[in-house]
Design a protein around this motif. Structure first.
Motif, mmCIF file in Angstrom:
data_model
loop_
_atom_site.group_PDB
_atom_site.id
_atom_site.type_symbol
_atom_site.label_atom_id
_atom_site.label_comp_id
_atom_site.label_asym_id
_atom_site.label_seq_id
_atom_site.Cartn_x
_atom_site.Cartn_y
_atom_site.Cartn_z
ATOM 1 N N ASP A 7 17.163 18.013 12.491
ATOM 2 C CA ASP A 7 17.539 18.498 11.163
ATOM 3 C C ASP A 7 18.856 19.260 11.267
ATOM 4 O OD1 ASP A 7 17.803 19.897 8.727
ATOM 5 O OD2 ASP A 7 15.638 20.095 8.488
ATOM 6 N N LYS A 9 20.092 21.519 9.568
ATOM 7 C CA LYS A 9 19.970 22.957 9.334
ATOM 8 C C LYS A 9 19.518 23.713 10.579
ATOM 9 C CE LYS A 9 19.046 22.656 4.365
ATOM 10 N NZ LYS A 9 18.094 22.971 3.277
ATOM 11 N N ARG A 195 26.022 17.857 9.101
ATOM 12 C CA ARG A 195 25.369 16.594 8.739
ATOM 13 C C ARG A 195 25.963 15.424 9.526
ATOM 14 N NH1 ARG A 195 22.228 16.264 4.074
ATOM 15 N NH2 ARG A 195 22.104 18.133 2.758
ATOM 16 N N SER A 198 24.625 15.650 13.136
ATOM 17 C CA SER A 198 23.205 15.306 13.116
ATOM 18 C C SER A 198 23.010 13.801 12.983
ATOM 19 C CB SER A 198 22.516 16.034 11.956
ATOM 20 O OG SER A 198 21.160 15.660 11.847
#
Length: 303
Positions: A7, A9, A195, A198
């Protein structure tokens, strides 16, 4: 291990916030935050100014720290101009060195779209040159920081998607952002970078020719990034003169400093100041005079 889904985050990150003006020596810092007082920018008069502010490794849930520090900077009169940039470091701990080669492959596919999305100012491209197929090939036979180090002036050693940072601090550094002290612009830039890394870490394929489509696929903001800032005429003229003089003065620099490279050239009262960066990063400065018969080394420059 790569690929591995993580993730965005939960990834740790850091951000280098460059600024001018203010009073960086006296800004109250949150725990772990660092003011790099040796990292100076250039103000509108050509003088060194400001500094570079950066947090400890934090996660998305810690992002309010950035808002707090921006308010403290702005309270002291800090601002940004064309000389400032915004660099985002993303921690690669979930994948380790296994992700370096996929990041190089991703750079070859997506670096132009990422640069376009972040609207990198043209004059800042010297600080974020592209990854090349030769670098990728070199890394496969010699997986080391030297393989992913761009050749050229010292400002150009770190690519826009800088995987050499893995060997220094365990991150990939994305260097395309223009300078900003706007919290929304900074967070949008950080989110995009998180992002992106990831997605590459998960082995995802993205649109490689359209920045807007890539942002949509990532779930990242499609706009709201720091805008490019035009350079003043005098800075353009300095750059043109510098580029013309570097080929002439490079042999002198090589003789004066073993392995050194010209970092910048400036006019001073008694000649031309040439700053030469040593391989370890230290700077040596000399003043030359251009008499009619050829260049003359006048003195070492000591500040």
């Amino acid at each position: 291990m790569w690929p591995k889904t993580v993730d965005w985050k939960n990834l740790r990150f850091g951000v280098e916030i460059e600024f001018i003006d203010g009073n960086p020596e006296h800004v109250e810092l949150l725990p772990g935050w660092v003011m790099s007082l040796d990292e100076r920018q250039i103000d509108e008069t050509g003088a060194e100014s400001g500094s570079e502010l950066k947090p400890p490794p934090i996660r998305w849930d810690d992002r309010e720290q950035i808002r707090v520090m921006l308010k403290r900077l702005e309270a002291q009169g800090a601002t940004v101009n064309w000389s400032c940039g915004l660099h985002v470091h993303i921690g690669l701990e979930p994948w380790g060195q296994d992700i370096v080669l996929p990041l190089l492959d991703a750079a070859l596919l997506y670096q132009q779209a990422l640069q376009a999305l972040l609207q990198t100012s043209e004059h800042r491209l010297i600080f974020c040159p592209p990854v090349t197929p030769v670098m990728r090939q070199g890394y496969t036979s010699n997986p080391s920081p030297s393989a992913v180090r761009h050749l050229g002036r010292p400002q150009s050693h770190r690519c826009g998607i800088n995987t050499a940072a893995w060997f220094d601090v365990g991150t990939v550094e994305i260097r395309y952002g223009n300078g900003s002290l706007n919290i929304d612009e900074i967070l949008n830039t950080i989110e995009l970078c998180l992002r992106f890394v990831s997605a590459i870490g998960a082995g995802s394929k993205l649109a490689d020719d359209d920045p807007h489509t890539m942002a949509v696929e990532l779930g990242a903001p499609t706009k709201g990034y720091p805008a490019p800032i035009s350079t003043p005429r005098w800075y353009n003229e300095r750059t043109w003169l510098e580029e013309a003089l570097i080929p002439v003065l490079a042999p002198f620099a090589a003789n004066l400093v073993e392995g050194g490279e010209i970092h910048h050239i400036l006019p001073v009262a008694d000649g031309i100041l040439v700053a030469i960066e040593q391989p370890g990063g230290a700077m040596c400065k000399y003043v030359f005079a251009p008499p009619s018969a050829g260049w003359e080394l006048k003195r070492e420059h000591v500040e």
